[in-house]
Every structure is written in structure tokens, then in C-alpha cells.
Design an enzyme around this catalytic site. Structure first.
Site, short mmCIF file in Angstrom:
data_model
loop_
_atom_site.label_atom_id
_atom_site.label_comp_id
_atom_site.label_asym_id
_atom_site.label_seq_id
_atom_site.Cartn_x
_atom_site.Cartn_y
_atom_site.Cartn_z
N ALA A 58 -31.22 -1.91 57.24
CA ALA A 58 -31.95 -2.45 56.10
C ALA A 58 -31.14 -3.52 55.37
CB ALA A 58 -32.35 -1.32 55.16
N ARG B 183 -38.55 -1.92 56.26
CA ARG B 183 -37.49 -2.55 55.46
C ARG B 183 -36.51 -3.41 56.25
NH1 ARG B 183 -36.87 2.63 56.54
NH2 ARG B 183 -34.89 3.48 57.26
N ASP C 21 -25.02 2.61 56.45
CA ASP C 21 -25.63 3.65 55.63
C ASP C 21 -24.69 4.85 55.52
OD1 ASP C 21 -25.68 4.66 58.16
OD2 ASP C 21 -27.83 5.00 58.26
N PHE D 41 -20.61 6.54 54.55
CA PHE D 41 -19.34 6.35 53.87
C PHE D 41 -18.16 6.29 54.84
CE2 PHE D 41 -21.34 6.74 49.79
CZ PHE D 41 -20.49 5.98 48.99
N CYS E 255 -10.18 -0.99 44.77
CA CYS E 255 -10.81 -0.85 46.09
C CYS E 255 -11.82 0.29 46.02
CB CYS E 255 -9.77 -0.64 47.18
SG CYS E 255 -9.13 1.04 47.33
N CYS F 16 -10.33 3.58 44.94
CA CYS F 16 -9.99 3.65 43.51
C CYS F 16 -11.17 4.23 42.73
CB CYS F 16 -9.71 2.27 42.95
SG CYS F 16 -8.21 1.47 43.50
N CYS G 68 -31.57 9.27 53.22
CA CYS G 68 -32.82 8.56 53.51
C CYS G 68 -33.95 9.57 53.74
CB CYS G 68 -32.68 7.71 54.75
SG CYS G 68 -31.21 6.72 54.80
N CYS H 154 -4.11 5.02 43.70
CA CYS H 154 -5.02 5.04 44.84
C CYS H 154 -4.26 5.24 46.15
CB CYS H 154 -5.80 3.74 44.88
SG CYS H 154 -6.85 3.58 46.32
N CYS I 106 -5.02 1.46 48.23
CA CYS I 106 -4.47 0.16 47.84
C CYS I 106 -3.14 0.26 47.09
CB CYS I 106 -5.51 -0.65 47.06
SG CYS I 106 -5.93 -0.04 45.44
ZN LIG Z 1 -7.66 1.47 45.68
#
Ligand SMILES: [Zn+2]
Length: 335
Positions: A26, A58, A117, A119, A158, A161, A175, A235, A238
Site C-alpha cells: 500500500a 489500496r 507493514d 516492524f 532513530c 530512540c 490489517c 539508545c 544510535c
Molecule cells: Zn536511536
């Protein structure tokens, strides 16, 4: 070129720009469409999936012919967009992004855009981008709600973070539970693409430095002030430069696919599968259901629909149970 922020010099910079687009569903189709028409000189489109009828609500680059032809999304998008702009290079890659290949996809481009879609891929992109010092633009949408943020290594927080770990299974809307309203996608992807144009024309000062949250149904437009997090959070990515996703310490090769009642199993093989041989082997179990083209082989067995790709990856429909899917994979495809 007539727009003050771009101009002739900016347009030339876009033509010299190289972008990797992770995911061509999408968000990805809207992003690819804008990038190609804007004249980004090199656009790499990566997607692991194939097109189904319910995507057409979509995923704006695809049509019913693509569904019938069984063409993977990355390839279908590239074919369509080459007819839009023949003066740039469009590369399509049909694969699952993981810790073994992400660096190769990021190292030779100037910017990465998130059209996925999930992580897991976003954390991989985040690790790779921070490590290689490349900007990337996060985007996500579900229901009528979308979010985006722009990551410039060393200048902005990032992804980790802001969201250190991904939500556990069953804790976030998917979804399947929430659906997605297509205008949400268009709003978020358009914001992401604009960020890419700002960055690549040299207008870093104009980028969005907050987390933008939009609810197109409830008319909410919010900016969460996150810019100070960069100095406040220790973090792992980073600050500590501990790239846990890139090192394969986080994430799996087996994933339940959002909204699909399906599981994907990625088995890395150095060689490509021979579909003609596999079709023959499967014939007794799958009876008359085996068919294939050069991109994929499909069959039905034990009440499940299987789609197998040349690199050995398979999508097994009719279950969300990863162990069950592994059993089915071993049973019919073997490894
Ligand atoms: Zn970071």
C-alpha cells in the site's frame, strides 16, 4: 522545476539520487509512483509478496491483470513505472528482507523509504541506515491512523530512540483486525515522499523533525515532539551502536503475515529451486493443483494453499501457527 524548493539544480540532484524502497504494498506503491514521476535517477523496489485481488483497494499500481498473471509486486510495479519514466533506472528485487541482505540494499543508495507493514524490517532498516549513515523515512498506517518520522543519522532520534522494541504479538492492531482506509495510506506515503524530495534536493532544514500522527477519520493531526529524545535516551542503536537486528540477534525467518491468515517460511538456499522437478514431486500429494511460472509455484495440499518462490521461500495459507506451517513446509517441500 518551477517550484521554489526544487528548481533546475534540485531536479538535477534528484536525477543523481539513488533510493531503496523496502516494501511495495500500500505505502510502497504510492511511494514508488511519486519517486519515479519526480525523476529520482535510481529506484530499487524490494518486495517479497505477490498481488491478490483484495490488495487492489489500496495498492495503486496494480490491476486485475496483474493478479491473474501471478506477477510479484516488485516486478509488476517496475514494469508499470518503466512505462511512466524510461529515463531512469528501476530495479525490482523479489525477496524477503532480512539481516543477511539488508546492508547490500542500503549501502549503494542515498536514502531508504519504508513501505513495509512490519516492524522487523523497520528495525533492520534502522540498524543498517544508522550503521551506514543513510537517511530513512518511516511510515505506517492502519485503519484511519498513520504515522511517519524522518531519521537523519546523527541529527534526529532513530526509530529505536522512540520505539525501543516492537509490540508483542496480539498486542497491536493488524490489517486483519482494523483494516486500512486507502486515503490514510496516500496521506502518509505522500508525506514520506516529500521528505525524500527535501533531503535529496539538499533541504535538510525543511524536514519534519517530529513524529507526525494523522487520523483521517477523526480529523486529528498531531506532531509529537521527539527531537529531544536523541540526547535523552541511551539508545542501543544510535548511541551504543549495538546493531542487534543486523546481527541476527533479534527477528526470525518465519513470520505470520499481517491480515492474511498465512505464514511465511524463508529457508536460505544458495541454489534456485527447479520448479519442473518440484511440480513432479508434488503431483501425488497435491493432485491437480500444481501450477507454476518463472516467479512462483502454487499448489494445495492438506487444505492449505502453498506459494513457493525460487529461493525456497514459501507462503502457507490457512494458518497463523508458525510451528504448524513449519511442519507443512517440511512435509511437502522438505528441507
Ligand atoms: Zn536511536
Amino acid at each position: 522545476m518551477r517550484f521554489h524548493g526544487v528548481g533546475e539544480a534540485g531536479q538535477k540532484k534528484l536525477l543523481d539520487s539513488r533510493v531503496t524502497l523496502c516494501g511495495c504494498g500500500a505505502l510502497g506503491t504510492v511511494l514508488a509512483n511519486v519517486l519515479v514521476r519526480a525523476g529520482f535517477g535510481f529506484v530499487r523496489i524490494i518486495d517479497r509478496d505477490f498481488i491478490e485481488t483484495h490488495n487492489l483497494q489500496r495498492q495503486v499500481l496494480f490491476d486485475e491483470d496483474d493478479v491473474a498473471a501471478g506477477i510479484p509486486k516488485a516486478e509488476a510495479a517496475a514494469r508499470k513505472l518503466r512505462r511512466v519514466n524510461s529515463e531512469i533506472t528501476i530495479e525490482s528485487i523479489v525477496t524477503d528482507i532480512d539481516h543477511t541482505n539488508i546492508l547490500d540494499f542500503v549501502k549503494d543508495v542515498d536514502i531508504v523509504l519504508d513501505g513495509t507493514d512490519n516492524f522487523e524490517v523497520r528495525y533492520l532498516v534502522n540498524d543498517a541506515s544508522i550503521k551506514l549513515n543513510k537517511p530513512w523515512v518511516y511510515g505506517g498506517a492502519i485503519g484511519s491512523v498513520g504515522q511517519t518520522m524522518t531519521i537523519i543519522p546523527g541529527q534526529t532520534p532513530c526509530l529505536r530512540c522512540v520505539v525501543e522494541t516492537s509490540p508483542p504479538p496480539g498486542m497491536a492492531a493488524t490489517c486483519e483486525t482494523a483494516g486500512v482506509l486507502s486515503p490514510t495510506i496516500n496521506v502518509i506515503a505522500s508525506l514520506q515522499a516529500t521528505e525524500a524530495i527535501k533531503i535529496m534536493t539538499g533541504h535538510i532544514e525543511a524536514i519534519n523533525r517530529e513524529l507526525v500522527y494523522v487520523d483521517v477519520w477523526d480529523n486529528e493531526f498531531r506532531r509529537f515532539k521527539i527531537s529531544k529524545l536523541k540526547d535523552k535516551v541511551d539508545c542501543p542503536c544510535c548511541k551504543q551502536r549495538n546493531f542487534e537486528w543486523l546481527e541476527g540477534k533479534m527477528g526470525a525467518h518465519t513470520t505470520s503475515l499481517c491480515g492474511r491468515n498465512a505464514v511465511q517460511i524463508a529457508h536460505r538456499t544458495s541454489s534456485q529451486l527447479n520448479f519442473a522437478t518440484l511440480a513432479e514431486v508434488l503431483m501425488p500429494a497435491a493432485q491437480g493443483t500444481v501450477n507454476y511460472n518463472k516467479f512462483m509455484l502454487r499448489f494445495t495440499a492438506d487444505g492449505h494453499d502453498f506459494t513457493v518462490f525460487p529461493d525456497g521461500r514459501a507462503i502457507i495459507k490457512g494458518t497463523n501457527d508458525i510451528d504448524r506451517a513449519k511442519t507443512l513446509y517440511a512435509k511437502f517441500i522438505g528441507h
